[in-house]
Design a protein around this motif. Structure first.
Motif, short mmCIF file in Angstrom:
data_model
loop_
_atom_site.label_atom_id
_atom_site.label_comp_id
_atom_site.label_asym_id
_atom_site.label_seq_id
_atom_site.Cartn_x
_atom_site.Cartn_y
_atom_site.Cartn_z
N GLU A 131 1.49 -15.48 -2.76
CA GLU A 131 0.22 -15.34 -3.46
C GLU A 131 -0.18 -13.88 -3.68
O GLU A 131 -1.02 -13.59 -4.53
CB GLU A 131 -0.89 -16.07 -2.69
N LYS B 56 5.20 -7.04 1.77
CA LYS B 56 5.62 -8.28 1.12
C LYS B 56 7.09 -8.22 0.74
O LYS B 56 7.83 -9.18 0.96
CB LYS B 56 4.77 -8.55 -0.12
N SER C 137 0.21 -9.77 -4.55
CA SER C 137 0.88 -8.90 -5.52
C SER C 137 1.90 -8.04 -4.80
O SER C 137 1.78 -7.77 -3.59
CB SER C 137 -0.15 -7.99 -6.20
N GLU C 138 2.89 -7.57 -5.57
CA GLU C 138 3.90 -6.67 -5.00
C GLU C 138 3.23 -5.42 -4.46
O GLU C 138 2.22 -4.97 -5.00
CB GLU C 138 4.94 -6.29 -6.06
#
Length: 90
Positions: A80, A36, A82-83
């Protein structure tokens, strides 16, 4: 890959490289998955070159037309998550 990336002839060589790198990240999301943070970093750089929503939509729609990969759905999914997670498109 047997298609060409949408580019604006007014962009500098560095800007073209940045835009192509972003589209390569979208391809990775569909093919193998991508972190991400890497994707969102490239998206931020892309937005510096293509800041307007209408120009972004035009360029991204052209990319989707030739590749079948949706930048909109990929970035939406990334936002949407999470890291630390990978973005993997179906």
């Amino acid at each position: 890959m047997d298609y060409s990336y949408p580019i604006d002839l007014d962009w500098s060589t560095d800007e073209i490289v940045t835009v192509v790198s972003f589209f390569e990240c979208i391809e990775k999301a569909y093919e193998n998955g991508i972190d991400k943070s890497e994707l969102m970093n490239q998206y931020r750089l892309f937005k510096q070159i293509v800041p307007g929503k209408s120009q972004e939509k035009k360029v991204c729609d052209e990319f989707e037309e030739v590749s079948g990969y949706s930048t909109y759905r990929t970035i939406k999914k990334a936002k949407e998550l999470s890291e630390g997670l990978k973005v993997k498109m179906p």
